[in-house]
Scaffold this motif. Structure first.
Motif, PDB file in Angstrom:
ATOM      1  N   THR A 120       0.180  15.248  33.521  1.00 39.07           N
ATOM      2  CA  THR A 120      -1.236  15.325  33.120  1.00 39.07           C
ATOM      3  C   THR A 120      -1.991  14.019  33.337  1.00 39.07           C
ATOM      4  O   THR A 120      -3.220  14.023  33.340  1.00 39.07           O
ATOM      5  CB  THR A 120      -1.349  15.694  31.631  1.00 39.07           C
ATOM      6  OG1 THR A 120      -0.738  14.657  30.847  1.00 39.07           O
ATOM      7  CG2 THR A 120      -0.657  17.023  31.342  1.00 39.07           C
ATOM      8  N   PHE A 123      -2.021  21.411  22.666  1.00 40.70           N
ATOM      9  CA  PHE A 123      -2.369  20.024  22.987  1.00 40.70           C
ATOM     10  C   PHE A 123      -3.482  19.522  22.066  1.00 40.70           C
ATOM     11  O   PHE A 123      -3.382  18.429  21.490  1.00 40.70           O
ATOM     12  CB  PHE A 123      -2.788  19.917  24.449  1.00 40.70           C
ATOM     13  CG  PHE A 123      -3.537  18.654  24.785  1.00 40.70           C
ATOM     14  CD1 PHE A 123      -2.884  17.437  24.847  1.00 40.70           C
ATOM     15  CD2 PHE A 123      -4.907  18.689  25.035  1.00 40.70           C
ATOM     16  CE1 PHE A 123      -3.574  16.267  25.142  1.00 40.70           C
ATOM     17  CE2 PHE A 123      -5.602  17.538  25.344  1.00 40.70           C
ATOM     18  CZ  PHE A 123      -4.934  16.323  25.397  1.00 40.70           C
ATOM     19  N   GLU A 124      -4.551  20.303  21.924  1.00 41.40           N
ATOM     20  CA  GLU A 124      -5.670  19.872  21.079  1.00 41.40           C
ATOM     21  C   GLU A 124      -5.249  19.778  19.613  1.00 41.40           C
ATOM     22  O   GLU A 124      -5.674  18.864  18.898  1.00 41.40           O
ATOM     23  CB  GLU A 124      -6.836  20.857  21.255  1.00 41.40           C
ATOM     24  CG  GLU A 124      -7.446  20.828  22.647  1.00 41.40           C
ATOM     25  CD  GLU A 124      -8.672  21.702  22.766  1.00 41.40           C
ATOM     26  OE1 GLU A 124      -9.021  22.370  21.760  1.00 41.40           O
ATOM     27  OE2 GLU A 124      -9.280  21.728  23.850  1.00 41.40           O
ATOM     28  N   CYS A 173      -3.309  16.584  19.213  1.00 43.30           N
ATOM     29  CA  CYS A 173      -4.208  15.427  19.251  1.00 43.30           C
ATOM     30  C   CYS A 173      -4.920  15.248  17.915  1.00 43.30           C
ATOM     31  O   CYS A 173      -5.111  14.112  17.453  1.00 43.30           O
ATOM     32  CB  CYS A 173      -5.232  15.583  20.385  1.00 43.30           C
ATOM     33  SG  CYS A 173      -4.544  15.305  22.035  1.00 43.30           S
ATOM     34  N   LEU A 200      -2.548  21.418  32.226  1.00 45.71           N
ATOM     35  CA  LEU A 200      -2.006  22.211  31.118  1.00 45.71           C
ATOM     36  C   LEU A 200      -2.188  23.708  31.370  1.00 45.71           C
ATOM     37  O   LEU A 200      -1.300  24.506  31.057  1.00 45.71           O
ATOM     38  CB  LEU A 200      -2.676  21.806  29.807  1.00 45.71           C
ATOM     39  CG  LEU A 200      -2.329  20.407  29.274  1.00 45.71           C
ATOM     40  CD1 LEU A 200      -3.149  20.092  28.037  1.00 45.71           C
ATOM     41  CD2 LEU A 200      -0.844  20.298  28.976  1.00 45.71           C
ATOM     42  N   SER A 258      -6.662  19.112  31.219  1.00 46.61           N
ATOM     43  CA  SER A 258      -6.721  20.540  30.894  1.00 46.61           C
ATOM     44  C   SER A 258      -6.274  21.397  32.067  1.00 46.61           C
ATOM     45  O   SER A 258      -5.588  22.409  31.882  1.00 46.61           O
ATOM     46  CB  SER A 258      -8.149  20.929  30.481  1.00 46.61           C
ATOM     47  OG  SER A 258      -8.501  20.324  29.254  1.00 46.61           O
ATOM     48  N   PHE A 293       5.527  13.138  22.207  1.00 48.40           N
ATOM     49  CA  PHE A 293       4.369  13.905  22.671  1.00 48.40           C
ATOM     50  C   PHE A 293       3.792  13.299  23.955  1.00 48.40           C
ATOM     51  O   PHE A 293       3.492  14.007  24.919  1.00 48.40           O
ATOM     52  CB  PHE A 293       3.312  13.937  21.564  1.00 48.40           C
ATOM     53  CG  PHE A 293       1.924  14.297  22.020  1.00 48.40           C
ATOM     54  CD1 PHE A 293       1.621  15.603  22.375  1.00 48.40           C
ATOM     55  CD2 PHE A 293       0.926  13.336  22.105  1.00 48.40           C
ATOM     56  CE1 PHE A 293       0.339  15.947  22.805  1.00 48.40           C
ATOM     57  CE2 PHE A 293      -0.345  13.672  22.523  1.00 48.40           C
ATOM     58  CZ  PHE A 293      -0.641  14.970  22.884  1.00 48.40           C
ATOM     59  N   LEU A 315       3.800  22.556  23.996  1.00 54.63           N
ATOM     60  CA  LEU A 315       4.277  21.487  24.870  1.00 54.63           C
ATOM     61  C   LEU A 315       5.797  21.423  24.883  1.00 54.63           C
ATOM     62  O   LEU A 315       6.415  21.251  25.933  1.00 54.63           O
ATOM     63  CB  LEU A 315       3.711  20.144  24.399  1.00 54.63           C
ATOM     64  CG  LEU A 315       2.280  19.809  24.818  1.00 54.63           C
ATOM     65  CD1 LEU A 315       1.829  18.524  24.146  1.00 54.63           C
ATOM     66  CD2 LEU A 315       2.166  19.680  26.325  1.00 54.63           C
ATOM     67  N   CYS A 361      -2.946  24.751  25.958  1.00 56.29           N
ATOM     68  CA  CYS A 361      -4.100  23.874  25.755  1.00 56.29           C
ATOM     69  C   CYS A 361      -4.442  23.768  24.275  1.00 56.29           C
ATOM     70  O   CYS A 361      -4.795  22.686  23.783  1.00 56.29           O
ATOM     71  CB  CYS A 361      -5.309  24.389  26.545  1.00 56.29           C
ATOM     72  SG  CYS A 361      -5.111  24.312  28.332  1.00 56.29           S
ATOM     73  N   MET A 365       3.603  14.853  27.795  1.00 58.92           N
ATOM     74  CA  MET A 365       2.398  14.920  28.622  1.00 58.92           C
ATOM     75  C   MET A 365       2.634  14.251  29.982  1.00 58.92           C
ATOM     76  O   MET A 365       2.157  14.724  31.015  1.00 58.92           O
ATOM     77  CB  MET A 365       1.235  14.252  27.900  1.00 58.92           C
ATOM     78  CG  MET A 365       0.770  14.977  26.646  1.00 58.92           C
ATOM     79  SD  MET A 365       0.066  16.602  27.000  1.00 58.92           S
ATOM     80  CE  MET A 365      -1.456  16.139  27.825  1.00 58.92           C
ATOM     81  N   TYR A 373      -8.718  10.938  27.971  1.00 58.75           N
ATOM     82  CA  TYR A 373      -8.840  12.342  28.403  1.00 58.75           C
ATOM     83  C   TYR A 373      -9.623  12.422  29.708  1.00 58.75           C
ATOM     84  O   TYR A 373     -10.648  11.770  29.876  1.00 58.75           O
ATOM     85  CB  TYR A 373      -9.536  13.175  27.336  1.00 58.75           C
ATOM     86  CG  TYR A 373      -9.722  14.620  27.770  1.00 58.75           C
ATOM     87  CD1 TYR A 373      -8.699  15.537  27.595  1.00 58.75           C
ATOM     88  CD2 TYR A 373     -10.897  15.029  28.385  1.00 58.75           C
ATOM     89  CE1 TYR A 373      -8.851  16.855  28.008  1.00 58.75           C
ATOM     90  CE2 TYR A 373     -11.052  16.336  28.804  1.00 58.75           C
ATOM     91  CZ  TYR A 373     -10.028  17.243  28.621  1.00 58.75           C
ATOM     92  OH  TYR A 373     -10.181  18.530  29.048  1.00 58.75           O
TER      93      TYR A 373
END
Length: 820
Positions: A488, A444-445, A448, A524, A521, A479, A534, A441, A483, A516
């Motif tokens: 997701t 991922f953030e 982003c 993930l 989440s 990316f 990832l 997670c 996902m 989002y």
């Protein structure tokens, strides 16, 4: 509210459960209710507890510091997961998960924040998530199917015979409107003691009208037994214990001998129950022993949540509808200096103005006068309905009556859609940087932020990527594909080259739409077992998929997905596995898919710039296909098309100078197939066309075979269109190389009856769809010349509709009969 129950029992319950001098203070709540939270703040200040126990699985107590951190912003939730490896729940040994959401107005979060502000410890006191699952029956509680599983469930307070009758007698439209009128609005202008009395009256009656079997099957009684034990432990250590729990549970957490029963177990004898006490108020379960469960099978994390997901109208059974409306009421109550009535009226005005402005930008209405009328109507409706001030239902009615122009339908419903969006809101919470999150997670953030993707609102955003001119855009594309691979639902590709479907490969840009959602989440978190990034998670999952895959087509498609995700085609073991699958495969169609996938990747190699040599793998597939090809004569039309596509691709590949040996073998197989008497018509056309393209079949032989189909009668005549379609699919130039083809097709159409023509028309349309516009112009010129027309005259001809043709045909037959 008007007292729905007057009785000594409830008065005794109120005196014992909600006493400021009592050792334990039970505060009943409805989840996410601003009115409950409003009075809870007052109780915390007046009661001054030594500890606060909150309804919620207690295996999340470690997360409380992060939940109450000043940088954590609601909405957020606790995400629980459990993998039933030991089969304690069922033989299927499935995976389970649920959400425990928190909004700023949620009483549970208010209790946590209030405890921190006063230096008072706060703890969750319910059964751990996995134990709740074990206590429930299949299809009940958190084990319901096809629902958004949420820990806190208010169904007991909203769905029973008691509340259904009360709502009906009140003349209100729904339970939610009943709740808003009597609790969210009138509750705010009542003293805390009056509000709590109303809550207890309502909750006790709801429990009294709920079947014991239901409470047992969904684990309610087991949970209450565990919470009673936790309350007892806390009261032994602390002088004052504040318990914040769903109002339904208060009567189940207290000792019923304190308020309902005498020492001998008989009814005390009140005005309402007398000696006919509902079993739901007296039933209790004993303490339960917790199971030994591996820590690796459990997961508890904080994650961001959204207003949209928290809306009861979107399927979240424990939420209140219109969360942003009540969020703004809550913020207004704490703004300071304003009366409660003014808070509601101010929000009514604000929503009317916002919706009016948004609708006006596109539709040109409503006017300022419409907004004034809507405001007046909302206030008057509240007076008419006996409400202290206008709420969300008065707001909705005012917009419907004053903003919707004409009949309320799809063409005029924009004001209501905009209002619904505003009432729900698109806010997404934010966690403190120190929050306990799986590394996946965090990765991922981080990505982003690196790629400047906005994940702090639920609105959809569009992203255009130039794949071949900007390296960063290729990274973003990989990316997003990663996902997608993890499931997701974070992003959807709307336009651009589709390598798996082999479509639009000439395009150089991708257009993605992303947004989002809380499930991003959760997925993930579930996928974190595969890796900390990832790239690592996707690579691990790809390797696992390859180990379980035995179909060559599916395995090669997985290779394409690796290419999309820029995984460098994984480990060497993948190629060994793919080679083994290909060698063992006897499925022509699976090998055809593999051949197509590998060919596409070879064609894209230079454009995308990767170094892996896939040629040996495709050569292996070619050998397998050639070995199987000669046995594929009796096939269905839908399968014939797939074979035809494979043959055309093989033809293209075998044109290479280094494929001479394979090309000769391929021609030999095609020649044998051509001689088969029962060869599928579509396949026959394709085989003849390929041999014509190789120069192995002359114009005369093509004419002879074509004529055999076009001039035949019976069943074979119906296959003529299929033959032509197959022929044009691989060798449409034959119609220009041999002038007699047009004459032959013309004769076929002239002989065909109207009914037969309608049958063959779809295939003929497909056959001529393979020609380019320029080629169609050449054909038109030839056909025009045949009928003595100039091309310009021919182009002016209009197609005759089916009805017009049928009328003309009937008229002609009538004239002929009259003349005869």
């Amino acid at each position: 509210m008007e007292r729905v129950l007057r009785g000594e029992e409830i008065s005794r319950l109120m005196d014992i459960a909600c006493s400021l001098s009592g050792k334990v203070y039970y505060f009943p709540v409805r989840h996410h209710s601003p009115a409950c939270s409003f009075h809870l703040e007052k109780v915390i200040e007046a009661y001054q507890p030594d500890i606060i126990l909150i309804e919620g699985p207690d295996n999340a107590n470690d997360l409380i510091p992060d939940m109450t951190d000043e940088t954590t912003q609601a909405p957020f939730c606790i995400y629980y997961s459990y993998r039933d490896k030991k089969g304690l729940i069922s033989e299927e040994k499935g995976d389970y998960r649920c959400y425990y959401p928190f909004l700023d107005a949620s009483p549970e979060l208010v209790a946590l924040r209030g405890g921190k502000a006063k230096g008072v410890p706060t703890l969750f006191c319910d059964l751990p998530f996995e134990e709740i699952l074990i206590a429930e029956q299949d299809g009940m509680g958190l084990r319901k199917q096809d629902e958004k599983n949420s820990y806190n469930d208010d169904a007991y307070l909203a769905e029973n015979s008691f509340i259904a009758g009360v709502v009906e007698r009140s003349g209100l439209r729904s339970f939610e409107e009943f709740w808003e009128r009597h609790f969210e609005m009138k509750g705010l202008v009542e003293e805390t003691s009056e509000f709590l009395a109303d809550m207890l009256y309502y909750c006790v009656l709801s429990r009294a009208n709920t079947a014991v079997s239901m409470m047992r099957e969904d684990g309610c009684l087991s949970r209450e037994a565990y919470m009673r034990a936790q309350i007892q432990k806390a009261s032994e250590k602390h002088a004052k214990v504040l318990v914040v729990c769903g109002g339904f549970h208060v009567a189940g957490l207290m000792d019923n001998k304190d308020w309902l029963l005498a020492e001998d177990g008989s009814a005390i004898g009140g005005e309402f129950f007398g000696r006919e006490i509902p079993e739901g108020l007296t039933v209790r379960e004993g303490d339960r022993k917790l199971h030994s469960i591996d820590e690796g099978d459990k997961g508890v994390y904080l994650m961001s949540y959204s207003m949209e997901a928290a809306d009861r109208l979107n399927g979240y059974c424990s939420g209140m509808p219109h969360p942003m409306f009540y969020q703004r009421i809550w913020e207004g109550l704490h703004a300071g200096g304003g009366e409660i009535e003014k808070v509601y009226e101010q929000e009514l005005l604000q929503f009317l103005v916002e919706v009016g402005k948004r609708v006006r930008q596109k539709e040109g209405y409503p006017s300022t006068f419409d907004e004034i009328c809507a405001m007046t109507m909302g206030k008057n409706l509240a007076l008419l309905r006996g409400k202290p001030f206008p709420g969300v239902y008065e707001l909705t009615d005012a917009v419907l009556s004053n903003y919707v122009k004409g009949e309320y339908q799809l063409a005029t419903d924009r004001p209501m859609r905009v209002l619904r969006e505003r009432l729900t809101g698109n806010r997404i919470g934010k966690l403190t940087e120190n929050a306990k999150l799986p590394p996946l997670c965090s990765d991922f953030e981080k990505l982003c932020r690196t790629y400047r993707l906005d994940i702090h609102a639920t609105t959809k955003k569009e992203l255009t990527l130039s794949l071949f001119s900007k390296k960063r855009h290729r990274e973003i594309s990989a990316f997003l594909y990663r996902m997608e691979f993890l499931g997701t639902e974070f992003a959807v590709r709307r336009k651009g080259p589709s390598l798996r479907q082999r479509k639009d490969r000439n395009l150089i840009r991708e257009i993605w739409e992303y947004s989002y959602k809380p499930q991003v989440s959760s997925v993930l978190i579930d996928s974190s077992v595969y890796g900390g990034t990832l790239e690592e998670a996707c690579r691990t999952l790809v390797d696992r998929c390859f180990l379980e895959e035995n179909d060559a087509g599916a395995a090669s498609t997985l290779v394409v997905r690796m290419f999309e995700m820029d995984l460098g085609f994984g480990s060497a073991g993948i190629w060994e596995k793919l080679s083994s699958i290909i060698q063992e495969s006897e499925d022509f169609f699976s090998l055809t898919q593999t051949f197509s996938n590998l060919g596409m990747l070879i064609d894209m190699k230079e454009l995308y710039g990767y170094e892996v040599d896939l040629q040996p793998m495709r050569d292996l597939v070619v050998q397998k296909l050639l070995a199987l090809l000669g046995h594929l004569t009796k096939v269905k039309d839908e399968d014939a098309q797939k074979i035809l596509e494979a043959l055309k691709e093989l033809y293209r590949v075998f044109l290479r100078s280094d494929m001479k040996e394979e090309r000769l073998y391929f021609i030999e197989i095609l020649s044998k197939m051509r001689e088969e008497a029962d060869l599928n018509a579509l396949l026959s056309g394709g085989v003849n066309g390929l041999l014509f393209s190789y120069g192995e079949v002359s114009n005369e032989k093509i004419a002879q075979t074509t004529q055999g189909y076009l001039l035949a009668s019976g069943e074979k005549a119906g296959k003529a269109a299929n033959f032509v379609r197959g022929l044009f699919y691989v060798a449409r130039d034959v119609i220009f190389a041999w002038e007699g083809m047009i004459d032959m097709l013309d004769g076929f159409l002239r002989r065909t009856s109207y009914e037969e023509f309608l049958i063959v028309l779809p295939q003929l349309r497909l056959a001529f769809s393979f020609f380019t516009p320029a080629e169609m112009d050449r054909l038109a010129s030839k056909v025009a010349k045949k009928y003595g027309l100039r091309q310009s005259e021919f182009e002016e001809l209009k197609a005759v509709g089916a009805d017009e043709y049928a009328y003309g045909k009937a008229l002609e037959e009538r004239i002929l009969r009259a003349m005869a």
